[in-house]
Motif scaffolding. Structure first.
Motif, PDB file in Angstrom:
ATOM      1  N   MET A   1     -10.872   2.095  12.146  1.00  0.00           N
ATOM      2  CA  MET A   1      -9.623   2.614  11.567  1.00  0.00           C
ATOM      3  C   MET A   1      -9.430   2.040  10.167  1.00  0.00           C
ATOM      4  SD  MET A   1      -5.753   2.415  13.137  1.00  0.00           S
ATOM      5  CE  MET A   1      -4.372   3.119  12.236  1.00  0.00           C
ATOM      6  N   ALA A   2      -9.014   2.890   9.194  1.00  0.00           N
ATOM      7  CA  ALA A   2      -8.826   2.449   7.824  1.00  0.00           C
ATOM      8  C   ALA A   2      -7.656   1.474   7.728  1.00  0.00           C
ATOM      9  CB  ALA A   2      -8.584   3.661   6.924  1.00  0.00           C
ATOM     10  N   ASP A   3      -7.709   0.622   6.708  1.00  0.00           N
ATOM     11  CA  ASP A   3      -6.606  -0.306   6.487  1.00  0.00           C
ATOM     12  C   ASP A   3      -5.337   0.472   6.175  1.00  0.00           C
ATOM     13  OD1 ASP A   3      -8.279  -2.473   6.829  1.00  0.00           O
ATOM     14  OD2 ASP A   3      -8.758  -2.624   4.690  1.00  0.00           O
ATOM     15  N   PRO A   4      -4.176  -0.024   6.615  1.00  0.00           N
ATOM     16  CA  PRO A   4      -2.916   0.678   6.320  1.00  0.00           C
ATOM     17  C   PRO A   4      -2.612   0.664   4.829  1.00  0.00           C
ATOM     18  CG  PRO A   4      -2.474  -1.468   7.294  1.00  0.00           C
ATOM     19  CD  PRO A   4      -3.947  -1.247   7.414  1.00  0.00           C
ATOM     20  N   ILE A   5      -1.847   1.640   4.386  1.00  0.00           N
ATOM     21  CA  ILE A   5      -1.409   1.704   2.993  1.00  0.00           C
ATOM     22  C   ILE A   5      -0.318   0.662   2.795  1.00  0.00           C
ATOM     23  CG2 ILE A   5      -0.387   3.167   1.212  1.00  0.00           C
ATOM     24  CD1 ILE A   5      -1.398   5.594   2.862  1.00  0.00           C
ATOM     25  N   LYS A   6      -0.540  -0.269   1.883  1.00  0.00           N
ATOM     26  CA  LYS A   6       0.437  -1.331   1.627  1.00  0.00           C
ATOM     27  C   LYS A   6       1.502  -0.833   0.645  1.00  0.00           C
ATOM     28  CE  LYS A   6      -2.747  -4.174   0.291  1.00  0.00           C
ATOM     29  NZ  LYS A   6      -3.426  -5.403  -0.210  1.00  0.00           N
ATOM     30  N   VAL A   7       2.773  -0.936   1.065  1.00  0.00           N
ATOM     31  CA  VAL A   7       3.878  -0.383   0.284  1.00  0.00           C
ATOM     32  C   VAL A   7       4.873  -1.474  -0.095  1.00  0.00           C
ATOM     33  CG1 VAL A   7       5.845   1.205   0.331  1.00  0.00           C
ATOM     34  CG2 VAL A   7       3.662   1.914   1.319  1.00  0.00           C
ATOM     35  N   LEU A   8       5.317  -1.457  -1.348  1.00  0.00           N
ATOM     36  CA  LEU A   8       6.370  -2.336  -1.838  1.00  0.00           C
ATOM     37  C   LEU A   8       7.604  -1.498  -2.125  1.00  0.00           C
ATOM     38  CD1 LEU A   8       7.388  -5.090  -3.035  1.00  0.00           C
ATOM     39  CD2 LEU A   8       6.428  -4.319  -5.229  1.00  0.00           C
ATOM     40  N   LEU A   9       8.780  -1.938  -1.645  1.00  0.00           N
ATOM     41  CA  LEU A   9      10.037  -1.222  -1.849  1.00  0.00           C
ATOM     42  C   LEU A   9      10.823  -1.881  -2.973  1.00  0.00           C
ATOM     43  CD1 LEU A   9      11.121  -0.936   1.905  1.00  0.00           C
ATOM     44  CD2 LEU A   9       9.717   0.661   0.589  1.00  0.00           C
ATOM     45  N   VAL A  10      11.182  -1.103  -4.005  1.00  0.00           N
ATOM     46  CA  VAL A  10      11.941  -1.640  -5.137  1.00  0.00           C
ATOM     47  C   VAL A  10      13.195  -0.794  -5.329  1.00  0.00           C
ATOM     48  CG1 VAL A  10      11.890  -2.299  -7.563  1.00  0.00           C
ATOM     49  CG2 VAL A  10       9.775  -2.382  -6.209  1.00  0.00           C
ATOM     50  N   ASP A  11      14.337  -1.329  -4.915  1.00  0.00           N
ATOM     51  CA  ASP A  11      15.611  -0.612  -5.000  1.00  0.00           C
ATOM     52  C   ASP A  11      16.724  -1.646  -4.967  1.00  0.00           C
ATOM     53  OD1 ASP A  11      18.059   0.949  -4.071  1.00  0.00           O
ATOM     54  OD2 ASP A  11      16.581   2.566  -4.193  1.00  0.00           O
TER      55      ASP A  11
END
Length: 213
Positions: A1-11
């Protein structure tokens, strides 16, 4: 399984960040790696965490999303930035796209559509609504460089056409039977020859000059 997409939240609104995190954390292929409350903190966190995708608000205190985008570009940060905004005016969205955003969605976007948008920009696609694409094209009219396209090789024109169709480097490599490294070289040459900053500007140039499918 591919690595998860790493997401940063800026708000700058905690309730928005909490809502985004709550939804994204149930996605098997997406991982929220951090949050930031303004653009300056977002740049710092993006450098620390090296996310794949940054969900960035436009209007924030200390440093807004457009300036944060410019800083990330100056730092050569590889994260793809997806603008998440409540503002529909082109005068708000267009500067963010010109600063390097890979696209934008509105804060009332359907959750599944948001996840799809994250996957799309991570894959190298550009998310532009027709009316905003038109505004960007209009702004490029004054410095379109009519003669610059003549320096492109036939292969570079093929690559540019596929960029305009929203293809990622991997998809372009597959379509043209090339290695991804070769495609990256072609993309770099295209940007240099056309004096463009990024794939978004390249895609718009291609559309304007009839190279898209």
């Amino acid at each position: 399984m591919a690595d998860p997409i790493k997401v940063l939240l800026v708000d700058d609104h905690q309730v928005v960040r909490r809502g985004l995190r709550t939804f994204l954390e149930v996605q098997d292929d997406i991982e929220v790696v951090g949050e930031a409350a303004d653009g300056a903190e977002g740049v710092t966190r993006a450098e620390e965490l090296r996310p794949d995708v940054v969900l960035m608000d436009v209007k924030m205190p200390v440093m807004d999303g457009v300036e944060a985008l410019r800083r990330l570009r100056e730092l050569d940060n590889p994260a793809r930035v997806l603008i998440v905004t409540s503002f529909t005016e082109q005068r708000t969205v267009v500067p963010a796209l010109r600063a390097g955003a890979a696209g934008y969605v509105y804060k009332d976007v359907d959750p599944d559509a948001l996840a799809g948008a994250i996957r799309s920009v991570h894959a190298g696609h550009i998310l532009l609504q027709p009316e905003v694409a038109g505004a960007l094209l209009s702004q490029e009219e004054s410095n379109s460089g009519q003669g610059r396209g003549t320096s492109l090789t036939e292969r570079e024109r093929e690559v540019l056409g596929l960029i305009a169709d929203g293809r990622s480097n991997r998809e372009i490599a597959r379509a043209l039977v090339l290695s991804e490294k070769t495609v990256k070289t072609h993309v770099s040459n295209i940007l240099m020859k056309l004096d463009l900053a990024d794939r978004t500007q390249a895609a718009l140039w291609a559309v304007r000059h009839g190279l898209s499918g």
